[in-house]
Motif scaffolding. Sequence first.
Motif, PDB file in Angstrom:
ATOM      1  N   ILE A 183      42.212 -13.777  -8.800  1.00  0.00           N
ATOM      2  CA  ILE A 183      41.492 -12.942  -8.827  1.00  0.00           C
ATOM      3  C   ILE A 183      41.630 -11.563  -9.341  1.00  0.00           C
ATOM      4  O   ILE A 183      42.033 -11.107  -7.890  1.00  0.00           O
ATOM      5  CB  ILE A 183      40.222 -13.631  -8.358  1.00  0.00           C
ATOM      6  N   THR A 184      41.078 -11.043 -10.473  1.00  0.00           N
ATOM      7  CA  THR A 184      41.786  -9.517 -10.521  1.00  0.00           C
ATOM      8  C   THR A 184      40.198  -8.759 -11.379  1.00  0.00           C
ATOM      9  O   THR A 184      40.546  -8.932 -12.205  1.00  0.00           O
ATOM     10  CB  THR A 184      43.105  -9.038 -11.314  1.00  0.00           C
ATOM     11  N   PRO A 185      39.783  -8.356 -10.218  1.00  0.00           N
ATOM     12  CA  PRO A 185      38.452  -6.932 -10.794  1.00  0.00           C
ATOM     13  C   PRO A 185      38.895  -6.521 -11.580  1.00  0.00           C
ATOM     14  O   PRO A 185      39.818  -5.274 -11.455  1.00  0.00           O
ATOM     15  CB  PRO A 185      37.835  -6.985  -9.379  1.00  0.00           C
ATOM     16  N   ILE A 186      38.346  -6.204 -12.421  1.00  0.00           N
ATOM     17  CA  ILE A 186      38.759  -5.146 -13.622  1.00  0.00           C
ATOM     18  C   ILE A 186      37.093  -4.253 -13.992  1.00  0.00           C
ATOM     19  O   ILE A 186      36.136  -4.950 -14.956  1.00  0.00           O
ATOM     20  CB  ILE A 186      39.522  -6.102 -14.832  1.00  0.00           C
TER      21      ILE A 186
ATOM     22  N   ALA B 271      41.185  -7.251 -18.918  1.00  0.00           N
ATOM     23  CA  ALA B 271      41.668  -9.050 -18.065  1.00  0.00           C
ATOM     24  C   ALA B 271      42.613  -9.533 -18.818  1.00  0.00           C
ATOM     25  O   ALA B 271      43.246 -10.421 -17.823  1.00  0.00           O
ATOM     26  CB  ALA B 271      40.447  -9.007 -17.675  1.00  0.00           C
ATOM     27  N   GLU B 272      42.237  -9.648 -20.310  1.00  0.00           N
ATOM     28  CA  GLU B 272      43.503 -10.757 -21.161  1.00  0.00           C
ATOM     29  C   GLU B 272      44.925 -10.091 -20.901  1.00  0.00           C
ATOM     30  O   GLU B 272      45.769 -11.261 -20.746  1.00  0.00           O
ATOM     31  CB  GLU B 272      42.297 -10.465 -22.243  1.00  0.00           C
ATOM     32  N   ARG B 273      44.844  -8.883 -20.903  1.00  0.00           N
ATOM     33  CA  ARG B 273      46.182  -8.543 -20.482  1.00  0.00           C
ATOM     34  C   ARG B 273      46.919  -8.017 -19.782  1.00  0.00           C
ATOM     35  O   ARG B 273      48.245  -9.006 -18.904  1.00  0.00           O
ATOM     36  CB  ARG B 273      46.804  -6.993 -20.807  1.00  0.00           C
TER      37      ARG B 273
ATOM     38  N   LEU C 141      35.579 -13.802 -16.529  1.00  0.00           N
ATOM     39  CA  LEU C 141      33.690 -13.850 -15.540  1.00  0.00           C
ATOM     40  C   LEU C 141      33.368 -12.963 -15.220  1.00  0.00           C
ATOM     41  O   LEU C 141      33.541 -11.475 -15.002  1.00  0.00           O
ATOM     42  CB  LEU C 141      34.533 -14.424 -13.863  1.00  0.00           C
ATOM     43  N   GLY C 142      31.992 -13.143 -14.926  1.00  0.00           N
ATOM     44  CA  GLY C 142      30.950 -11.460 -15.479  1.00  0.00           C
ATOM     45  C   GLY C 142      30.158 -12.149 -16.794  1.00  0.00           C
ATOM     46  O   GLY C 142      29.785 -12.649 -16.915  1.00  0.00           O
ATOM     47  N   ASN C 143      28.813 -11.484 -15.605  1.00  0.00           N
ATOM     48  CA  ASN C 143      27.433 -11.894 -16.686  1.00  0.00           C
ATOM     49  C   ASN C 143      27.697 -11.936 -18.409  1.00  0.00           C
ATOM     50  O   ASN C 143      27.041 -11.769 -19.126  1.00  0.00           O
ATOM     51  CB  ASN C 143      26.367 -11.420 -16.727  1.00  0.00           C
ATOM     52  N   GLU C 144      28.344 -10.415 -18.715  1.00  0.00           N
ATOM     53  CA  GLU C 144      28.449  -9.763 -19.890  1.00  0.00           C
ATOM     54  C   GLU C 144      29.582 -10.875 -20.970  1.00  0.00           C
ATOM     55  O   GLU C 144      29.137 -10.931 -21.964  1.00  0.00           O
ATOM     56  CB  GLU C 144      28.959  -8.420 -19.451  1.00  0.00           C
TER      57      GLU C 144
END
Length: 160
Positions: A102-105, A114-116, A145-148
């Motif tokens: 899990i990596t927050p960006i 995030a894809e990279r 993940l994320g609402n956007e």
Amino acid sequence: MPDWAHTGYPVGECRADGSCVITKPDGTGGLVSVGTVAEQLMYETPTHRPIFVPDVVVDFTTVKLKQEGAQPVKVSGATGYAPTPTYKVSVTYDDGWRSTAITPIIASMRFKRAERQAGAILERTREMLRDRNMADWRLSHMEILGNEAAMATAPDAPQP
């Protein structure tokens, strides 16, 4: 930052005076700066109290960070105390492999980043498995993940 799949792991070169220099192997990707070292230190020591480790009790609230050239960062000023009479122990055993990252960006272009990042993690771990004559992952999955991301409202969100 080029070549995320081959980012150099940080190295702490410890000195007799209790300080250390954080650097990374030459020719590897990544960045060692006062900002990255401070961020990792805050992540690893989230409290403003002494931290208990097997050989010392250490207080990081007095630490100073200083950039020394293009990459190295000097870390000094930690306060050490005698160790406690007890240890914290973690135990593991070999029962196959499973990995979750899990990596927050939090930045512009976060979906592409995030894809990279996910692709780089998979590339790096596949190389590590191959180098050890081990089989590749049987399954891999990337989920942003994320609402956007779920609503596809951000400018760089993947479109259905």
